[in-house]
Structure formats: structure tokens, C-alpha cells
Design a protein around this motif. Structure first.
Motif, PDB file in Angstrom:
ATOM      1  N   UNK A  55       0.795  -1.037   0.098  1.00 29.44           N
ATOM      2  CA  UNK A  55      -0.006  -0.121  -0.121  1.00 29.44           C
ATOM      3  C   UNK A  55       0.872   1.138   0.068  1.00 29.44           C
ATOM      4  N   UNK A  56       2.168   0.967   0.157  1.00 26.92           N
ATOM      5  CA  UNK A  56       2.937   2.423   0.228  1.00 26.92           C
ATOM      6  C   UNK A  56       4.093   2.190  -0.988  1.00 26.92           C
ATOM      7  N   UNK A  57       3.667   2.845  -2.092  1.00 23.92           N
ATOM      8  CA  UNK A  57       4.333   3.208  -3.237  1.00 23.92           C
ATOM      9  C   UNK A  57       5.607   4.088  -3.006  1.00 23.92           C
ATOM     10  N   UNK A  58       6.852   3.476  -3.297  1.00 22.67           N
ATOM     11  CA  UNK A  58       8.101   4.642  -3.002  1.00 22.67           C
ATOM     12  C   UNK A  58       8.043   5.821  -4.417  1.00 22.67           C
ATOM     13  N   UNK A  59       8.466   6.567  -4.318  1.00 20.67           N
ATOM     14  CA  UNK A  59       8.516   7.642  -5.265  1.00 20.67           C
ATOM     15  C   UNK A  59      10.152   8.071  -5.277  1.00 20.67           C
ATOM     16  N   UNK A  60      10.821   7.761  -6.098  1.00 16.77           N
ATOM     17  CA  UNK A  60      10.433   7.166  -7.374  1.00 16.77           C
ATOM     18  C   UNK A  60      10.557   5.534  -7.144  1.00 16.77           C
ATOM     19  N   UNK A  61       9.870   4.798  -7.921  1.00 11.17           N
ATOM     20  CA  UNK A  61       9.994   3.394  -8.207  1.00 11.17           C
ATOM     21  C   UNK A  61      11.030   2.876  -9.156  1.00 11.17           C
ATOM     22  N   UNK A  62      12.093   2.450  -8.952  1.00 16.70           N
ATOM     23  CA  UNK A  62      12.919   2.213  -9.751  1.00 16.70           C
ATOM     24  C   UNK A  62      13.148   0.821 -10.017  1.00 16.70           C
ATOM     25  N   UNK A  63      13.246   0.353 -11.349  1.00 18.55           N
ATOM     26  CA  UNK A  63      13.578  -1.187 -11.594  1.00 18.55           C
ATOM     27  C   UNK A  63      14.945  -1.334 -11.091  1.00 18.55           C
ATOM     28  N   UNK A  64      15.507  -2.689 -11.195  1.00 14.40           N
ATOM     29  CA  UNK A  64      16.707  -3.133 -10.872  1.00 14.40           C
ATOM     30  C   UNK A  64      17.675  -2.178 -12.070  1.00 14.40           C
ATOM     31  N   UNK A  65      18.872  -1.875 -11.468  1.00  9.88           N
ATOM     32  CA  UNK A  65      19.763  -0.966 -12.211  1.00  9.88           C
ATOM     33  C   UNK A  65      19.830  -1.386 -13.728  1.00  9.88           C
ATOM     34  N   UNK A  66      20.005  -2.707 -14.006  1.00 12.46           N
ATOM     35  CA  UNK A  66      20.225  -3.080 -15.240  1.00 12.46           C
ATOM     36  C   UNK A  66      19.262  -3.067 -16.254  1.00 12.46           C
ATOM     37  N   UNK A  67      17.761  -2.788 -15.679  1.00  9.55           N
ATOM     38  CA  UNK A  67      16.714  -2.651 -16.384  1.00  9.55           C
ATOM     39  C   UNK A  67      16.285  -1.136 -16.655  1.00  9.55           C
ATOM     40  N   UNK A  68      17.214  -0.094 -15.861  1.00 11.67           N
ATOM     41  CA  UNK A  68      16.897   1.292 -16.080  1.00 11.67           C
ATOM     42  C   UNK A  68      16.964   1.727 -17.376  1.00 11.67           C
ATOM     43  N   UNK A  69      17.523   1.394 -18.212  1.00 19.60           N
ATOM     44  CA  UNK A  69      17.633   1.671 -19.506  1.00 19.60           C
ATOM     45  C   UNK A  69      16.268   1.534 -20.352  1.00 19.60           C
ATOM     46  N   UNK A  70      15.517   0.264 -19.939  1.00 16.75           N
ATOM     47  CA  UNK A  70      14.281   0.164 -20.370  1.00 16.75           C
ATOM     48  C   UNK A  70      13.474   1.206 -19.896  1.00 16.75           C
ATOM     49  N   UNK A 138      19.725   5.823 -13.193  1.00 15.71           N
ATOM     50  CA  UNK A 138      20.152   5.488 -12.145  1.00 15.71           C
ATOM     51  C   UNK A 138      20.389   6.726 -11.257  1.00 15.71           C
ATOM     52  N   UNK A 139      21.200   7.714 -12.031  1.00  8.25           N
ATOM     53  CA  UNK A 139      21.841   8.826 -11.132  1.00  8.25           C
ATOM     54  C   UNK A 139      20.921  10.145 -11.530  1.00  8.25           C
ATOM     55  N   UNK A 140      20.172  10.330 -12.459  1.00  9.52           N
ATOM     56  CA  UNK A 140      19.548  11.665 -12.787  1.00  9.52           C
ATOM     57  C   UNK A 140      18.074  11.775 -12.467  1.00  9.52           C
ATOM     58  N   UNK A 141      17.411  10.474 -12.323  1.00  6.71           N
ATOM     59  CA  UNK A 141      15.947  10.513 -12.047  1.00  6.71           C
ATOM     60  C   UNK A 141      15.563  10.680 -10.632  1.00  6.71           C
ATOM     61  N   UNK A 142      14.656  11.248 -10.274  1.00  2.00           N
ATOM     62  CA  UNK A 142      14.441  11.375  -8.942  1.00  2.00           C
ATOM     63  C   UNK A 142      12.862  11.196  -8.841  1.00  2.00           C
ATOM     64  N   UNK A 143      12.020  11.698  -7.918  1.00  2.00           N
ATOM     65  CA  UNK A 143      10.613  11.452  -7.699  1.00  2.00           C
ATOM     66  C   UNK A 143       9.845  11.940  -8.960  1.00  2.00           C
TER      67      UNK A 143
END
Ligand code: HEM
Lengths: 255, 256
Positions: A55-70, A138-143
Motif C-alpha cells: 500500500x506504500x508506493x515509493x517515489x520514485x520506484x526504480x527497476x533494478x539498475x540493469x533494467x533502468x535503460x528500459x 540511475x543517477x539523474x532521475x528522482x521523484x
């Protein structure tokens, strides 16, 4: 083979025993890597956050780093395209490399000169489009998946104006169906002109004899995959410079 | 003959010893070959290799290191499995227990995690090396395909493992990563043309992956089995094919 080699005074065989030469090398590298990994694991703990809470979605929700390109591609394309079609094309594209590359040179040694275009294409796809999007994600995307500098405070209330419009709208078309047709034409034109440009470029650089040897199927596969690959930077450019949201808008799919 | 030598001789000449070790250890060409061919593990290699194939400058050792990372995750993973239950009520508590109370629990978990990440980096670098040396050219086209499948499996191994700690990081990273499946054309209920197939939130590609419409206990069990049994098994089989092919085709290198 052997006769020719003897005539040219080349060694017939440059083989050495696997034991000890290769096994020794493997053992040393494995030892060194295991020690390095153990030290690393003693110093840096794997992350463990609070217990899962659906019930608590973190912001941002990031996929594992190797999928962050997608995940980063999702900024530019809809999920069915960025998450399904493009990854499939990446895998298929990688698999057909040995079959579309008929250059006999550069097999078994490092050489840039013999394979300029192959290496540059790989560089564009792997280093620029894949690795750089992972670094951005990974490094430049936030909430809100908004852009932040790594040293910037992640402000979850950062206001970003939503100024993106669709390309047909930008070109002055207001009617829904007219816009859809214009969008379709633009996408079709991108592929037709892209493939044609690729054809003439290959013709100029490699010549007709090469094209004939290369064959219709190889040419088409290469051209389509290549033009698809370029569609990512093309869409990024349209978005970042002209705030284009979609090029083609229909009730079923948007591109 | 000293006593020590006599004992040694008795051992080395004994029925038991000879049944295990087939050849001596003197540095003769025959023994060098036997070391490799008579050993089930070493005979992954051919008895002789071309000179440059041994050099790190050529291979960067990346394929070998990828394999080493796989082995390390297999060993540490078995250790973790002794203490971990893939049940939503227990999974997180087991992680805590494993980290604080099990001998070497934290170290094993860290090694497992970092080896998995290293494996991904290494497999990418390995692919890059194989590309740069043009080693996918005939006759090794098919092994490149096997390699691409291994690359995908490596990513999936890591991804399914990500869920198992059952913490916030785990479920949300996996949710985001799996949302793509929901958008599959035809097969995902948010994908284009889904209405023609009748995909809905509890009956589509993502629900198949999750074992239900939402990420939940059923997903944990599913990912556990994929992570600990199914994918490692398939990957091992493909690695066997990969290594076999390298032996058959010979190692790539400049023509003589
Ligand atoms: C789990 C993943 C993988 C493992 C464990 C693995 C392991 C290995 C090993 C140990 C070698 C021997 C040479 C070296 O160390 O470079 C090798 C060679 C090779 N690998 Fe992989 N590999 C993997 C993935 C891949 C991928 C992703 C590709 C390509 C897409 C690939 C393509 C090849 C080819 C074509 C060779 C032959 C190279 C030559 O003859 O020079 N492999 N692999």
C-alpha cells in the motif's frame, strides 16, 4: 593449407598445453576475483529496506539498475513499445549479428580499421543507447521520474510544466482523424526514407558488388533494425527540443 | 629407501589409489595432456590451446569470470536456501535472521548479491569482447546465439532474485520491472488490442508471471522456483552447450 603455410614459412601450429599454461592462468584469475569479491562483501552490505508494503508506493520506484535503460525509454515511448517491442528487437537484433555481418575480416583479432561500421554501430547501441540511459536512470532521475542532478535535493513536489504536444498538433492539424493519418504518414515516411537513405549510403560506401553479395534479406533486416535503433535518439530529440509527446495518435496505439 | 618414501610408494601403488588417479604427476607431455583429458572438470578445455587464447589481453577473462560468478552464486545461494522460506509471512523475517544470527549469513548474502551484479557486468563485457574480436563469425555464429540466450537468462536470474528479500525495494522494483508485461500487445490487459483477446487484470501476461493480478505471496513462490531451480537449470544446460561449442569450433584467433 599446410603446404601453403610451409611455403610462407609460417608456424603450422602455435598451440601450447592447456595444462599448465591455461589452467594456471584461470586459477590465478579465479583466486584473485574470489578474494576481491569476498573483501567487497565484507565491506559493503547488500541493501535491505523495510518489509514489503503493497500500500506504500515509493517515489520514485526504480527497476533494478540493469533494467533502468528500459525504464528510461518509457519516457519517450509507451510501455508496449519501450517495454515489449524494443527489448524484443534488441534481443533479435543481437542474435542476427553473425548472419548479417558477412565481412570475413576481423575474425579473431582486434582491429578497428577492418570493421569501422560494425564497431561504430555496436558502440552506438551498446555504449550510448544502453549504458548512457542506465546512467541517466540511475543517477539523474528522482521523484516523479523528473530529472535531478545527483547532488540536487530530491524534491517530491518539484513542478514540471506539462507542455508536450503531439506532432500533428504542432504541425497545425486539429482534427482527430486527420491528425492520425498525418502521424501515420510521418512514421511511414521515417521508415521509407530511412531505409532508402541506408540503401544509398551502403551503395556509396561499399558499392553495388557488395550489396549483391549481401543480399536482399540481410539488407532488409539490417536496415529495419538499424532504423528502429535510430528511432530512440530521434524521438529523444523531438521530445527534448520540440516537446513532442506522440507522433502517431490512434485509439489503439500511440507512437 | 627411507621409511617415508616406502610409505609413499605403498600408497601410490595401492589398488585404491590407482583406481582414482590414472597417471603420475611428472611433467611430461603425456601427463600434461592427461591432466586435462582424464579430468571431468578440466576436460571442458581442449588438451592444447592456441598461444594467444591464454592471454588476458585477448579474452579479458570475461567469459571465465562470468562463469565463476555463476558458480559463486550457486554455492552461496545453497547456503541461503537453508535459512530462507519463500512464504510472505516469513521471508523478510528470515532475511533478518539470516543477517544477524546465522554464522557467515551476512557475508554469504553479500557475496551472493555482489556476485550476481558482477555477473551482469562481466557478461556485458564478455559480449563486447566477443564482438570486438569478431569471434561470432563463422563457424561460431550459433554460439553467439547461445550467448545471447545466456545474457537474457543472466538478467532474469538477477531479476527473479531481486524479489526474494520481500522488502520495499524488492516488491516495487519487481512491480516496475514487470509492468511491461501488462503492456504486451494482445497479451497484456493494458497493451494495444487486448480487448480482442479478452485479456484482463487477472488473466494476462503479467498475471501469468505473477500467479495473480497483483504481486503477492503466489508471486514470491513463483519467483523463488524460477530463481532457484528453473532458470539455473536452463542456464546450466546452455552453458554446457556454450562450452562444448567453444571446444568443437576451437578458440577464435588470427589465422596462421
Ligand atoms: C552466462 C553467460 C556466459 C558465460 C558463462 C560464458 C562463458 C564463456 C567462456 C568461458 C568462453 C571462453 C572464452 C572467454 O573466456 O572469453 C566463452 C566464449 C564465447 N562466448 Fe560466452 N559466455 C556467456 C555469455 C555469452 C554471450 C552473452 C555471448 C554473446 C552474445 C557469448 C558468446 C561467446 C562466443 C561467440 C565465444 C567464443 C569466443 C572465441 O572463440 O573467441 N557468450 N564464453
Amino acid at each position: 593449407m599446410a603446404e601453403a603455410a610451409r611455403a610462407r614459412k609460417l608456424p603450422l601450429d602455435d598451440k601450447i598445453h592447456t595444462w599448465p599454461h591455461l589452467v594456471r592462468m584461470e586459477f590465478l584469475v579465479a583466486l584473485f576475483a574470489t578474494v576481491a569479491l569476498t573483501l567487497w562483501a565484507m565491506m559493503v552490505d547488500a541493501p535491505l529496506e523495510e518489509p514489503a508494503n503493497p500500500t506504500r508506493t515509493p517515489n520514485p520506484s526504480k527497476a533494478p539498475w540493469y533494467f533502468l535503460g528500459l525504464q528510461e525509454m518509457l519516457v519517450y515511448f509507451d510501455p508496449w513499445h519501450a517495454g515489449v517491442v524494443l527489448p524484443t528487437l534488441i534481443i533479435v537484433g543481437l542474435m542476427i549479428i553473425p548472419y548479417i555481418d558477412i565481412n570475413p575480416k576481423g575474425s579473431g583479432y582486434y582491429c578497428f580499421k577492418d570493421r569501422k561500421y560494425e564497431i561504430l554501430t555496436f558502440f552506438l547501441g551498446f555504449h550510448i543507447l544502453w549504458i548512457v540511459t542506465i546512467i541517466i536512470g540511475t543517477f539523474f532521475r528522482g521523484p516523479g521520474w523528473n530529472l535531478f542532478w545527483p547532488w540536487q535535493h530530491w524534491d517530491p513536489h518539484k513542478v514540471v510544466a506539462l507542455t508536450n504536444v503531439d506532432l500533428p498538433y504542432l504541425l497545425g492539424f486539429r482534427d482527430y482523424w486527420v491528425s492520425a493519418i498525418v502521424g501515420l504518414l510521418v512514421v511511414a515516411a521515417y521508415f521509407v526514407f530511412g531505409i532508402a537513405a541506408f540503401y544509398f549510403w551502403v551503395l556509396r560506401v561499399k558499392g553495388r558488388e557488395f550489396l549483391e553479395r549481401w543480399g536482399m534479406v540481410r539488407f532488409t533486416l539490417t536496415a529495419v533494425i538499424f532504423i528502429f535503433m535510430l528511432s530512440l535518439p530521434a524521438k529523444m530529440f523531438l521530445r527534448l527540443v520540440f516537446n513532442v509527446k506522440y507522433i502517431l495518435v490512434t485509439p489503439w496505439i500511440n507512437i | 629407501m627411507s621409511l617415508l618414501q616406502k610409505i609413499k610408494n605403498d600408497i601410490v601403488e595401492s589398488h585404491v589409489w590407482k583406481s582414482i588417479f590414472r597417471h603420475g604427476y611428472e611433467d611430461t607431455p603425456r601427463n600434461r595432456v592427461m591432466m586435462v583429458t582424464a579430468n571431468v572438470f578440466l576436460h571442458l578445455h581442449p588438451a592444447k590451446v592456441r598461444r594467444h587464447a591464454v592471454r588476458m589481453r585477448f579474452t579479458w577473462c570475461m567469459g571465465g569470470l562470468t562463469f565463476l560468478m555463476f558458480l559463486i552464486t550457486a554455492v552461496t545461494g545453497v547456503y541461503l536456501m537453508f535459512y530462507y522460506r519463500p512464504v510472505a509471512e516469513y521471508a523478510f523475517a528470515d532475511m533478518k535472521y539470516l543477517e544477524t544470527d546465522m554464522p557467515f549469513g551476512m557475508l554469504m548474502r553479500n557475496m551472493h548479491r555482489w556476485a550476481a551484479h558482477a555477473m551482469i557486468v562481466f557478461v556485458w563485457l564478455h559480449m563486447f569482447r566477443v564482438f570486438l574480436t569478431g569471434s561470432y563469425k563463422p563457424p561460431r555464429e550459433f554460439n553467439w546465439i547461445v550467448g545471447v540466450l545466456l545474457l537474457v537468462l543472466t538478467l532474469l536470474l538477477s531479476f527473479t532474485g531481486y524479489l526474494l528479500p520481500w522488502d520495499q525495494l524488492a516488491i516495487w522494483a519487481v512491480t516496475v520491472g514487470s509492468n511491461m508485461a501488462r503492456a504486451t500487445p494482445l497479451l497484456g490487459y493494458e497493451g494495444p488490442f487486448a480487448e480482442f483477446v479478452g485479456a484482463n487484470p487477472v488473466y494476462d501476461a503479467r498475471a501469468f508471471l505473477f500467479g495473480g493480478g497483483e504481486i503477492g505471496p503466489h508471486t514470491l513462490l513463483r519467483f523463488y522456483i524460477l530463481h532457484c531451480i528453473f532458470i539455473p537449470l536452463v542456464a546450466s544446460i546452455l552453458m554446457a552447450v556454450h562450452f562444448w561449442r567453444i571446444r568443437r569450433d576451437g578458440f577464435s584467433g588470427p589465422s596462421l
